[in-house]
Design an enzyme around this catalytic site. Structure first.
Site, PDB file in Angstrom:
ATOM      1  NE  ARG A 105      -2.399   1.003   3.644  1.00  0.00           N
ATOM      2  CZ  ARG A 105      -3.117   0.990   4.759  1.00  0.00           C
ATOM      3  NH1 ARG A 105      -4.427   0.890   4.688  1.00  0.00           N
ATOM      4  NH2 ARG A 105      -2.553   1.048   5.937  1.00  0.00           N
ATOM      5  CB  THR A 109      -2.087   7.166  -3.239  1.00  0.00           C
ATOM      6  OG1 THR A 109      -1.503   5.851  -3.370  1.00  0.00           O
ATOM      7  CG2 THR A 109      -1.151   8.182  -3.878  1.00  0.00           C
ATOM      8  CG  ASP A 201       1.253  -3.861   9.856  1.00  0.00           C
ATOM      9  OD1 ASP A 201       1.587  -5.047   9.669  1.00  0.00           O
ATOM     10  OD2 ASP A 201       1.245  -3.008   8.949  1.00  0.00           O
ATOM     11  CG  ASP A 204       4.821  -4.157  11.233  1.00  0.00           C
ATOM     12  OD1 ASP A 204       5.558  -4.644  10.362  1.00  0.00           O
ATOM     13  OD2 ASP A 204       4.492  -2.960  11.267  1.00  0.00           O
TER      14      ASP A 204
END
Length: 210
Positions: A105, A109, A201, A204
């Site tokens: 990602r 944006t 996340d 992670d």
């Protein structure tokens, strides 16, 4: 509840998800819980697979018994976090064919950028299960499914651990034919595109990276 969205409210799924949300849960425990919960979610996403009958010989007699119909399933992991769900689903369906789609990602944006695509052949004749722990903006998931459709897939299900309303809407707009199976529909996304309350996340936490 939306007809294309299935929330698995099984007590074991919800209990394990709560443990995964807790920020003090270790990387090793998080990884193990993800493997366990993915196996439970896999039962739901495969609930309506087509079956046919075959003749088998039990120790006592011959009988007609059900078996899965058609080509082996295809499991598609959206890298890298999808691999955590993939492990558990493969325990349930070890004969499945496996593919990978690499998307990251763009932090500015929030749009997906493709860097890898390797999937099994004859997707048009297989049930395809796409796995990714988080359905956040839905942009990466929608992009991955578009790539699979271009490769011939026409029976696609999406399996995730957590979904945000924004991601569910995005998927419904882009791919209304794809059923989403998840453990929870959370409140919303924050300004960075993370699910709230979420669990951070997933990649992670799974791999111990920051």
């Amino acid at each position: 509840m939306k007809k294309h969205l299935t929330i698995v409210d099984h007590p074991l799924v919800q209990h394990k998800l709560t443990l995964m949300r807790e920020k003090s849960t270790s990387t090793a425990s998080f990884r193990q819980l993800l493997r366990e919960i993915s196996l439970l979610l896999a039962y739901e996403v495969t609930r309506d697979l087509p079956i046919t009958m075959t003749t088998v010989e039990t120790p006592l007699m011959e009988m007609e018994a059900p078996v899965l119909k058609g080509k082996k399933l295809a499991l598609i992991s959206i890298l890298r976090a999808g691999n955590g769900l993939l492990d558990g689903v493969l325990e349930l369906i070890p004969s499945a064919r496996v593919g990978y789609i690499g998307l990251y990602r763009d932090e500015e944006t929030l749009q997906p950028v493709q860097y890898y695509f390797k999937v099994p052949k004859e997707l048009e004749n297989r049930t395809v299960i796409v796995v990714d722990p988080m359905l956040a903006t839905g942009n990466s998931s929608a992009a991955a499914i578009s790539l699979l459709k271009q490769a011939g897939a026409n029976d696609i299900r999406f399996l995730c651990l957590l979904a945000a309303p924004e991601g569910v809407r995005r998927m419904e707009e882009a791919h209304p034919d794809v059923r989403i199976v998840t453990a929870a529909l959370d409140e919303r996304l924050n300004e960075k595109g993370y699910i709230l309350p979420g669990l951070g996340d997933a990649g992670d936490r799974m791999f111990g990276t920051k």
